[in-house]
Design an enzyme around this catalytic site. Structure first.
Site, PDB file in Angstrom:
ATOM      1  N   GLY A  47      -3.389  46.073  22.287  1.00  0.00           N
ATOM      2  CA  GLY A  47      -4.421  46.625  21.425  1.00  0.00           C
ATOM      3  C   GLY A  47      -5.127  45.463  20.766  1.00  0.00           C
ATOM      4  CB  CYS A  78      -1.303  42.416  25.578  1.00  0.00           C
ATOM      5  SG  CYS A  78      -2.819  41.483  25.791  1.00  0.00           S
ATOM      6  CB  ILE A 139      -6.884  43.779  28.800  1.00  0.00           C
ATOM      7  CG1 ILE A 139      -6.673  44.653  30.046  1.00  0.00           C
ATOM      8  CG2 ILE A 139      -8.151  44.214  28.052  1.00  0.00           C
ATOM      9  CD1 ILE A 139      -6.323  46.106  29.743  1.00  0.00           C
ATOM     10  NE  ARG A 140     -11.177  40.448  23.672  1.00  0.00           N
ATOM     11  CZ  ARG A 140     -11.829  39.317  23.376  1.00  0.00           C
ATOM     12  NH1 ARG A 140     -12.556  38.723  24.289  1.00  0.00           N
ATOM     13  NH2 ARG A 140     -11.751  38.803  22.178  1.00  0.00           N
ATOM     14  CG  HIS A 175      -1.966  45.607  29.276  1.00  0.00           C
ATOM     15  ND1 HIS A 175      -1.872  46.279  28.071  1.00  0.00           N
ATOM     16  CD2 HIS A 175      -2.782  44.548  29.047  1.00  0.00           C
ATOM     17  CE1 HIS A 175      -2.611  45.664  27.163  1.00  0.00           C
ATOM     18  NE2 HIS A 175      -3.174  44.609  27.739  1.00  0.00           N
ATOM     19  CD  GLU A 177       0.682  48.679  28.834  1.00  0.00           C
ATOM     20  OE1 GLU A 177       1.507  47.881  29.302  1.00  0.00           O
ATOM     21  OE2 GLU A 177      -0.293  48.322  28.149  1.00  0.00           O
TER      22      GLU A 177
END
Ligand code: GLN
Length: 192
Positions: A47, A78, A139-140, A175, A177
């Site tokens: 997040g 992350c 993701i970033r 990630h 998940e």
């Protein structure tokens, strides 16, 4: 059955809950400190770590989480990995310092901001789960710049550690998940 919690303040906690079900566990969405008593281990999802940090303080979860991690397994992915690191840079921010690793946030730059990569995990990961490449979604993502003497690197991407464990705790900068492969979550469930 062991009860696996997912911190559900912000980020992709719902995807982790689904991944836990795929790995054979029943997830508990954790939103307040009292719920930590009902679970055997906790996942901190991806997040936005700065936002999650603010919410941890606002909801009076920061200290209870640090206390929980002193005896129970925690798995950070992350943004969750950033929260578990000992030291955070780019920019510096407070963290729970549960794992002896240093991370640099958003370290892949614009070109490589988000991507999917197939990686061959370290032999130990294969031996403890099942053979086969791991599809990793970044993701970033942060980069793990330092790992301590008691950490074990279970997978690397371009030479950088991306899946690391230290005793009962784990972090992934990708990630797990978001892919159907349940091996990473299964590894965490074995610690509960
Ligand atoms: N870039 C985010 C942060 O620094 C992490 C991104 C993620 O969790 N996918 O907190």
């Amino acid at each position: 059955m062991k009860r696996a919690g997912v911190l559900a303040l912000q980020g992709d906690f719902a995807a982790h809950a689904d991944a836990l079900r795929r790995a054979g566990a029943e997830p508990v969405l954790v939103r307040e400190a009292g719920q930590l008593q009902q679970i055997d281990g906790l996942i901190i999802p991806g997040g936005e770590s700065t936002t999650m940090l603010k919410l941890l303080h606002l909801d009076k979860l920061f200290d209870p989480l640090a206390h929980f991690a002193a005896t129970r397994p925690v798995f950070g992915t992350c943004a969750g990995a950033i929260l578990l690191a000992r030291q955070v840079s780019n920019p510096a921010q407070e963290s729970l310092a549960v794992m002896d690793i240093d991370v640099e946030r958003n370290a892949y730059g614009r070109q490589l901001d988000s991507r999917v990569a197939e990686i061959e995990p370290e032999p130990e990961f294969r031996d403890r789960t099942a053979p086969g490449k791991l599809e990793t979604v970044f993701i970033r993502a942060p980069v793990i710049r330092r790992t301590g003497p008691r950490t074990k690197v279970l997978a690397r991407y371009n030479g950088d550690p991306v899946l690391v464990e230290e005793g009962r705790h784990m972090v992934a900068t990708f990630h797990p998940e978001l892919t159907p492969d349940a091996r990473v979550h299964s590894l965490f469930l074995e610690k509960l």
